[in-house]
Every structure is written in C-alpha cells, then in structure tokens.
Design an enzyme around this catalytic site. Structure first.
Site, PDB file in Angstrom:
ATOM      1  N   HIS A 166      -6.379   8.953   9.293  1.00 42.56           N
ATOM      2  CA  HIS A 166      -6.060   7.591   8.856  1.00 42.56           C
ATOM      3  C   HIS A 166      -6.309   7.448   7.350  1.00 42.56           C
ATOM      4  CE1 HIS A 166      -6.232   3.064   9.243  1.00 42.56           C
ATOM      5  NE2 HIS A 166      -6.984   3.222   8.164  1.00 42.56           N
ATOM      6  N   GLU A 167      -7.438   7.955   6.880  1.00 45.38           N
ATOM      7  CA  GLU A 167      -7.755   7.842   5.456  1.00 45.38           C
ATOM      8  C   GLU A 167      -6.819   8.690   4.606  1.00 45.38           C
ATOM      9  OE1 GLU A 167      -9.620   5.528   4.450  1.00 45.38           O
ATOM     10  OE2 GLU A 167     -10.203   5.032   6.504  1.00 45.38           O
ATOM     11  N   HIS A 170      -3.699   6.972   3.616  1.00 44.38           N
ATOM     12  CA  HIS A 170      -3.847   6.158   2.406  1.00 44.38           C
ATOM     13  C   HIS A 170      -3.806   7.028   1.149  1.00 44.38           C
ATOM     14  CE1 HIS A 170      -4.581   2.562   4.654  1.00 44.38           C
ATOM     15  NE2 HIS A 170      -5.751   2.941   5.141  1.00 44.38           N
ATOM     16  N   GLU A 252      -2.821  -1.071   7.597  1.00 48.07           N
ATOM     17  CA  GLU A 252      -3.710  -0.450   8.574  1.00 48.07           C
ATOM     18  C   GLU A 252      -2.946   0.003   9.805  1.00 48.07           C
ATOM     19  OE1 GLU A 252      -6.881   0.347   7.894  1.00 48.07           O
ATOM     20  OE2 GLU A 252      -6.261  -0.397   5.928  1.00 48.07           O
TER      21      GLU A 252
END
Length: 673
Positions: A166-167, A170, A252
């Site tokens: 997930h990070e 980004h 998100e």
C-alpha cells in the site's frame, strides 16, 4: 487506471490542493481583518484609511502564512527520513538480526526491487503501539518507509507485505510529493494559532498591568488580536481537515487496490485493516505531530475526527472482501482483548517462518536473517524460491509489446514480487553485505558502473585515480573484477540495494560519489549505451536524494518542445541495437510512427554517440504524462521493432524508464513482471 493516468490524476489533485489552500487563506484573512478592525477601533476611520488598514492586515496575514509554509517546506527538503525522525522514527540497520526488523527490511527490499525503484530508508516508530505506517519523500530516490512497533508485533508477514505494498503504491504513483507539499501548506495555515497564543498571553499580561495602573483603561488590542488569530487559526484547522480529507480519501482506496494487485491476494491488507478495527490501540498515534501527517498514514491517526482523512474502515475492508460483515470486528475485538495476536506466531502457523530459527555458527547470522527472500517459505536455504522462475540465459529473446510495457509501468504483479525475492537469493551474500555497508557501498556501485570492455575500463580507472585518488579507483576496479560474470538481471537490483547505505553518508561524500560517477560516464566516449544509461540513472538518483526537486510542477513540456531530444534518444537506440543501417532506419521509423504519427523524420544518429543524450534527459523527463506515455511506447518499439527483446535489452529498457521516472518491474518468465 495505468501509471500515466494516475500521474494525470495527481496533477489534478495538486491543482485542487492549491485552490483549497487559496480559499482557506481568503477565509482566514477575512476573519483576521474583521477582528483587527474592531480591535483597533478602525470602524470610524474614513474609507481611504480603512482600505489602507485592511490592505496592511491582509498583506501581513498572507505573508505570515506564506512564510511559515515556505520555511516548513524547506525544512522538509531533507526527504522522507526527515519526516520519519520528526515522528520519533529510528532507522532499521541493514545488518539487523532482530527477527521483526529483519522481516521488515526483507519485505521493503523485495517490494522496492519488484517496483523498479531504489530501496528506501526504513524506519520503525518504537513508541507507537498502534498499527500504522507511512511513506514520505519528494520522490523514490529520497523516500523513507516507516512502520509502528505495533505493526511489527501484531501483523504477520502477509499482512505486513500488504501494508508495505500500500505504501509503495504512494511511492511510485507520486502521492508522496503531494503529501509533503500538503504538510508545508497546512503548517502555514496553522501557524496563526501560534502567533495568536503569543499575542493573547502578551495581551493578558500587559492588560493586567494597565488595569493596575489605570482602572479606566479600555480593552487591550493585543489581546483582541491574539484571540482573533486563535479563532482564525482554528478556522485554518477546520480548513486543513477539509483539505486533507479532500486530497486523501480516494487515494487510499486506490492504494489498497494497488496493494492487492502487487501481492495478488486480499487477505494480507484486509487482515491488517481488521486488526486495526479489532485491537484497542487501532491505528491511533501518540505523536503530537500526528495531525500534520494524518493524510499520509495507512490508517487514521486519531479515533475521532470531524473530517476523516481516510474512508471508513468497514468500507475499505468491504472493497477488498465484498462479503465482509462489520460485526466481525466486534467478534475479533472480544477475541483479541483476551489474547492479542502475535505476527511472529501467525507466521509460524502459516509456514512463513520457522518454529525455531537455526542456530548460527560463531560469528555468523542465521540464513533467514541475512538476506531478503531467505525466510522460511521464501527460499530459507538461500536458493531460489520454488515458485519463482529461474533467471533466463542472457541471450534469451522474449516477445514484448509496447502496450504490455505501458501496462506494467509502476504496476508490479505478484510474480514480480516473488521474482524480486528470487533475484535477491541469486545475489551472492558477500555482494549483498557490501551493498548494505556504508563503507563498501560506494566502491561496489562504481564497480557496477565500470565498463566490461578492457580498454574503456583502463581509461575509467585512470580517470578515477587522477580525479578521486588511487585508493578509490583501485577499490572500484577490484569490485568490478569481482562482479565479472554477474547476470545482467542482477546488476540494476544490486545497484538499487546500495541506496540506503549511500544516503547514510554525509552530503559532501555523496557529492564526491556524484562526481566519481560523472567521471566514469565521460572517461571514454566508447562507453556502450547500457553502461551509460545505468550510470546516468545512478547519477540522477543520487543527485535527487541530495537535492530533491520540490517544484510544484515538473511535467510541463510537450513533445513539440522535446522533439529534438526524443529524436536523439530513438536514433541512438536504433543505432546501437542494429548492425545494419537499414534495420536501424526501420526501427527508428517504428518509434517515430508511435511518437509523432504521420511525421517524416530523417534517421540521423548523433555524432558523439550516447553522450548526446546528456542534455536530453531533463527535457524528456519533463514531458507531460500523456506525452511521456507515447515516448515510452516509442522506445519499446525501437528496441523491439520485431516484437522481441533480449534480457540485456529489457534491462536497458528498465534503466531508460527509470531515467524517465516511469519505474518498470523486472522481467518474469516471458515478459515484464
């Protein structure tokens, strides 16, 4: 939504951020002006004086906000590590033997190599018992990934992998740049509360003195202005929450979806979200700076918020598991209240870690704690994991289409992630140790960049010795000799692994490294295109880690502006990839047909070979996302005009994409991962 569409979305979000910030400032200015007019009894002034007074207050307010935002943004030029340290982050040593920290570094390194970006700095927040994480930085080259102690203790490897994936979504999609800008702007808005508190205290003190000396004195204007600034500051807080929510919530969902795409399983990230919802600590941070970074965290920084920066937890889980029942969180909460989950114990139960780590020989570290990808269930013996494809023979040709490459930019699949672990398993342990050691990382990197051609190598060694000392030149040459025979697919991953160690060195030493890489590039005009592009990529990434580009927009150019630079790149690639001029001409035209359809362009390779590209990279990297997408497709068409590529050509393509900030995963099986 592919990478280039995502870049266009980030541009739109940046524009929205500016507009929201301007509206917030206007609202604050109105509040301050109204308060100042009444505080200084300016209502009775003539219109001209009142207009001048309002203009003076407006300029002062805007200047205070702008200056505070600028100072904060400049302070964040230190990159992602600066943000992590502000929140109490502690760097995770590359040679750590702590099982939880080793597992974290393994996952981060594997994800970085699978994504085609430099390995970021890794931090742990030891005082935070909740489950949370974030990625920060201006770009991949200065990025840092931080996780809480609670995440390390409560999440199993699959769940930790989902959070890190997930990070990394980004990191590769440009969200970090937007996040760090937002930190600076929010600080400017909230700065008025600091001024307001100071003026209020001063007003109370001086007001008390005035009352003792003159009982008939009026209200103290300092106190009124201070209170007004406090009110304006809280208006800014409200506006900041709105801005964070507006910018963050949809991203998100996209990052969650990207994490599933990376890992090809929902149980990891969904399991992490369930643990946040079922454990008493949740994702709440204790740091006083939590509100400032709330928009960049994996989970909500606080339990209650007027304007949540993240979608509701149940909605995020349901997006991953449509059959999810929110009542399950209550059941898990009761279960974990009696016996909180242990990530390490779950790893053992799932076969992701050994029940008893092997005892090392004196002076050695257990194999599952030495290198990424070597934990149990992932090649514990140090060999290639069973479910990963073996490295292809260097001369292997695979079919690659431009559309396939465009779809894989910044979008690694589960195969790429598994393959990254296999690549790490194939790198000899001594090389991994040198890559992670701050004292040996520089000679190793230079050794990777030294040419395999004896004559070119001799010129490079002489140039290094003359300009940077014989000790460094001999060390780099020794590393180059030790690297002889290294598979071409291992060169770029090994170079990217050196980045945490490189960034730990003082800035002057990094500047010397930049100069040494530049020396290697220009030591001899005979350097081949693959060696040149790899050297140029490493040079660019080191420079970006030293001086992150904090401009609001870096992608303003069109293909019309970059016509000459694009032509140089395509002509150079066509020339070096084809022995026959006629074949090179056809390959060049294949690229032009994609880049500028219907355009007639003479094939004219630059006289000075690859060095002609030195001035081209800043222009090409500054293309708008849609134009950069066409450029990447054109590069693929030139390198593989027969729809086939060798391993070396794919690695060349990956370095070119890296130079254009379009990270491409490693090759897996018969294509790009």
């Amino acid at each position: 939504m592919n990478f280039f569409e995502r870049q266009r979305q980030v541009r739109r979000l940046s524009t929205r951020l500016v507009l929201l910030f301007v509206l917030a400032v206007i609202g604050i200015v109105v509040v301050v002006n109204v308060a100042a007019i009444f505080a200084f009894n300016a209502t009775a002034a003539d219109p001209g004086q009142l207009a001048g007074f309002v203009a003076m207050v407006t300029v002062a307010t805007v200047a205070a906000i702008g200056l505070a935002a600028l100072v904060r943004t400049l302070a964040l030029r230190g990159g992602g590590g600066k943000v992590a340290r502000e929140l109490g982050g502690v760097p995770v040593p590359p040679d750590t033997t702590d099982p939880e920290l080793r597992r974290l570094r393994n996952v981060v390194e594997e994800m970085a190599l699978a994504s085609g970006v430099p390995v970021p700095e890794v931090y742990v927040l030891p005082e935070e018992t909740a489950i949370n994480a974030f990625a920060a930085g201006w770009g991949p080259s200065d990025a840092a990934v931080a996780v809480t102690r609670g995440a390390l203790q409560r999440l199993n490897r699959d769940e930790l992998q989902g959070v890190i994936a997930h990070e990394f979504a980004h990191v590769v999609n440009g969200d970090m740049r937007l996040n760090i800008r937002l930190m600076g702007l929010l600080f400017g808005i909230l700065f008025l509360t600091v001024i307001g508190r100071g003026l209020s205290r001063s007003g109370l003190i001086s007001g008390g003195n005035r009352q003792r000396g003159n009982s008939g004195g009026g209200a103290n204007p300092l106190l009124l202005v201070g209170l007004a600034l406090l009110v304006a500051g809280y208006v800014g807080v409200l506006a900041g929450r709105l801005i964070q929510a507006s910018v963050s919530r949809q991203r998100e969902y996209l990052a969650d979806a990207s994490a599933v795409q990376y890992t090809r399983q929902t149980r990891g990230i969904a399991g992490a979200l369930k643990k946040i919802g079922g454990l008493s600590d949740g994702s709440e941070l204790r740091s006083p700076k939590r509100d400032e970074v709330g928009h960049m965290l994996f989970g909500e920084a606080a339990r209650t918020s007027w304007f949540a920066t993240h979608p509701p937890l149940a909605d995020r889980i349901r997006a991953l598991e449509p059959s999810f029942d929110p009542a399950e969180l209550q059941r898990l909460s009761r279960q974990w209240a009696a016996a909180p989950p242990s990530g390490r114990q779950e790893d053992v139960a799932l076969g992701l870690a050994p029940s008893a780590p092997p005892q090392p020989a004196p002076g050695q570290t257990p194999p599952d704690q030495v290198a990424p990808g070597r934990a149990a269930g992932a090649g514990a013996t140090g060999g290639v994991r069973p479910d990963a494809s073996p490295l292809p023979v260097a001369g292997t040709r695979v079919r690659v289409a431009p559309t396939e490459v465009l779809g894989r930019v910044a979008a690694p699949t589960e195969n790429a992630y598994q393959h990254a672990a296999a690549l790490l398993d194939q790198i000899p342990a001594p090389l991994l140790d040198r890559a992670r050691d701050r004292d040996t990382a520089v000679p190793l990197l230079l050794g990777l960049l030294i040419s395999a051609e004896p004559q070119v190598r001799q010129h490079q060694h002489a140039a290094l010795a003359q300009q940077h000392g014989r000790e460094l030149a001999d060390a780099a040459l020794g590393q180059a000799q030790a690297l002889t025979g290294l598979h071409p697919m291992l060169v770029l991953p090994l170079a990217e692994l050196t980045f945490p160690a490189l960034r730990s060195r003082p800035a002057p030493e990094l500047e010397s490294t930049v100069a040494a890489v530049f020396t290697l590039i220009h030591a001899d005009g005979a350097i081949n295109v693959s060696e040149y592009c790899l050297s140029r990529l490493m040079l660019a990434e080191i420079q970006e880690s030293l001086r992150p580009d904090s401009r609001w927009r870096t992608d303003r150019r069109t293909l019309t502006d970059a016509r000459s630079a694009a032509g140089f790149l395509l002509a150079t690639l066509a020339q070096v990839g084809h022995a026959e001029p006629a074949d090179a001409q056809r390959a060049f035209q294949a690229g032009i047909d994609i880049l500028l359809p219907g355009t007639t362009w003479a094939y004219a390779p630059p006289d000075n070979g690859v060095l002609a590209l030195e001035s081209a990279w800043p222009v090409l990297d500054g293309l708008r996302p849609a134009d950069k997408e066409r450029l990447v497709a054109a590069v693929v068409a030139v390198i593989s005009h027969d729809q086939m590529m060798t391993v070396a050509e794919i690695e060349l393509l990956r370095t070119i994409c890296g130079l254009l900030h379009c990270p491409l995963p490693p090759m897996v099986g018969a294509g790009i991962g």
